[in-house]
Design a protein around this motif. Structure first.
Motif, PDB file in Angstrom:
ATOM      1  N   SER A 135      30.237   5.647 -12.784  1.00  0.00           N
ATOM      2  CA  SER A 135      29.175   5.044 -12.763  1.00  0.00           C
ATOM      3  C   SER A 135      27.963   5.978 -12.418  1.00  0.00           C
ATOM      4  O   SER A 135      27.135   5.979 -12.892  1.00  0.00           O
ATOM      5  N   GLU A 136      27.989   6.484 -11.227  1.00  0.00           N
ATOM      6  CA  GLU A 136      27.210   7.514 -10.671  1.00  0.00           C
ATOM      7  C   GLU A 136      26.768   8.460 -11.665  1.00  0.00           C
ATOM      8  O   GLU A 136      25.227   8.837 -11.861  1.00  0.00           O
ATOM      9  N   GLN A 148      24.636   6.707 -14.421  1.00  0.00           N
ATOM     10  CA  GLN A 148      23.491   6.559 -14.164  1.00  0.00           C
ATOM     11  C   GLN A 148      22.357   7.497 -13.946  1.00  0.00           C
ATOM     12  O   GLN A 148      21.191   7.694 -14.440  1.00  0.00           O
ATOM     13  N   LYS A 180      19.139   8.339 -16.491  1.00  0.00           N
ATOM     14  CA  LYS A 180      17.773   8.544 -15.643  1.00  0.00           C
ATOM     15  C   LYS A 180      17.347  10.065 -16.440  1.00  0.00           C
ATOM     16  O   LYS A 180      15.942  10.243 -16.633  1.00  0.00           O
TER      17      LYS A 180
END
Length: 71
Positions: free
Chosen positions: A40-41, A44, A48
């Protein structure tokens, strides 16, 4: 090491012991799930970067076409 509980052993356990076992299993699953949070990191961070510079990179079709030309 894998420890299996046979159905007959489970049937002999008290409700309280079964609930304790469920809690142990649940905590184990929760810790394994947290080990996967890095996915997930990464997603994300990539989103971004894309939002900051949407013109950089390639779309899915371009990417797949590039794979075809390398094979």
């Amino acid at each position: 090491m894998s420890t299996a509980i046979k159905p007959e052993e489970l049937a002999r356990m008290s409700a309280e012991d079964k609930l304790k076992l469920i809690n142990v299993i649940w905590r184990s699953l929760a810790s394994e799930a947290s080990d996967q949070d890095w996915h997930s990191e990464v997603i994300q961070e990539r989103l971004k970067k894309h939002r900051e510079s949407p013109s950089e990179g390639v779309d899915a079709d371009e990417f797949l076409d590039g794979l075809d030309s390398k094979g």
